[in-house]
Write a protein that holds these residues in place. Structure first.
Motif, short mmCIF file in Angstrom:
data_model
loop_
_atom_site.label_atom_id
_atom_site.label_comp_id
_atom_site.label_asym_id
_atom_site.label_seq_id
_atom_site.Cartn_x
_atom_site.Cartn_y
_atom_site.Cartn_z
N SER A 134 -1.91 14.81 -5.13
CA SER A 134 -1.25 13.82 -4.27
C SER A 134 -2.23 13.18 -3.29
O SER A 134 -2.19 11.97 -3.06
N VAL A 135 -3.11 14.00 -2.73
CA VAL A 135 -4.12 13.48 -1.80
C VAL A 135 -5.03 12.48 -2.51
O VAL A 135 -5.42 11.47 -1.95
N ARG A 136 -5.33 12.75 -3.77
CA ARG A 136 -6.15 11.83 -4.56
C ARG A 136 -5.35 10.62 -5.03
O ARG A 136 -5.82 9.49 -5.02
N ALA A 137 -4.12 10.85 -5.45
CA ALA A 137 -3.31 9.79 -6.05
C ALA A 137 -2.86 8.74 -5.04
O ALA A 137 -2.75 7.56 -5.38
N PHE A 138 -2.58 9.15 -3.80
CA PHE A 138 -2.05 8.20 -2.83
C PHE A 138 -2.99 7.01 -2.62
O PHE A 138 -2.59 5.86 -2.83
N PRO A 139 -4.24 7.23 -2.23
CA PRO A 139 -5.11 6.06 -2.00
C PRO A 139 -5.44 5.29 -3.28
O PRO A 139 -5.52 4.07 -3.27
N VAL A 140 -5.61 6.01 -4.38
CA VAL A 140 -5.94 5.34 -5.64
C VAL A 140 -4.82 4.39 -6.04
O VAL A 140 -5.05 3.22 -6.37
N ASN A 141 -3.59 4.86 -6.02
CA ASN A 141 -2.46 4.03 -6.42
C ASN A 141 -2.15 2.96 -5.39
O ASN A 141 -1.70 1.87 -5.75
N ALA A 142 -2.38 3.24 -4.12
CA ALA A 142 -2.16 2.22 -3.09
C ALA A 142 -3.09 1.02 -3.32
O ALA A 142 -2.64 -0.13 -3.33
N ILE A 143 -4.36 1.30 -3.56
CA ILE A 143 -5.32 0.22 -3.80
C ILE A 143 -5.03 -0.49 -5.12
O ILE A 143 -5.14 -1.72 -5.23
N THR A 144 -4.63 0.27 -6.12
CA THR A 144 -4.30 -0.33 -7.42
C THR A 144 -3.13 -1.30 -7.27
O THR A 144 -3.18 -2.42 -7.80
N PHE A 145 -2.08 -0.90 -6.58
CA PHE A 145 -0.93 -1.78 -6.37
C PHE A 145 -1.33 -3.02 -5.59
O PHE A 145 -0.93 -4.14 -5.94
N LEU A 146 -2.11 -2.83 -4.53
CA LEU A 146 -2.52 -3.98 -3.72
C LEU A 146 -3.37 -4.95 -4.53
O LEU A 146 -3.19 -6.17 -4.47
N LEU B 239 0.83 -1.21 0.00
CA LEU B 239 0.00 0.00 0.00
C LEU B 239 0.86 1.26 0.00
O LEU B 239 0.60 2.21 -0.75
N MET B 240 1.90 1.27 0.82
CA MET B 240 2.79 2.43 0.88
C MET B 240 3.55 2.62 -0.43
O MET B 240 3.68 3.75 -0.92
N ALA B 241 4.02 1.53 -1.01
CA ALA B 241 4.76 1.62 -2.27
C ALA B 241 3.86 2.20 -3.37
O ALA B 241 4.28 3.07 -4.15
#
Length: 92
Positions: A66-78, A5-7
């Motif tokens: 960044s506020v939008r991208a962090f959770p979106v990309n975290a979930i996408t990676f997971l 998630l962090m990555a």
């Protein structure tokens, strides 16, 4: 799970940090002549923006993205990593 998630989140923020200056220039060129400042090209837009507003102008909107991208990309990676483990288990 936390590391994935962090990555993903950090990757999204870094991507936007690199893309935001180009996005700002693109948006200004799109609005050129529509009642606002008129630019003759990319380099003219960059030069005028830098001279009139300073270097920070190229990072307008980065915090919101960044506020939008962090959770979106975290979930996408997971999701990607989870599907990879399910569909392509290690050792096969």
């Amino acid at each position: 799970t936390f590391a994935i998630l962090m990555a993903g989140g950090v990757a999204g923020v870094v991507t936007w940090a690199c893309a935001t200056p180009m996005d700002v220039v693109k948006a200004r060129l799109q609005m050129s002549g529509a009642g606002g400042r008129q630019y003759s090209g990319v380099l003219h837009c960059i030069g005028v923006s830098l001279k009139e507003e300073g270097g920070r102008v190229f990072f307008k909107g980065l915090l919101l993205n960044s506020v939008r991208a962090f959770p979106v990309n975290a979930i996408t990676f997971l999701t990607y990593e989870s599907l990879l483990k399910i569909l392509c288990p290690p050792g096969k």
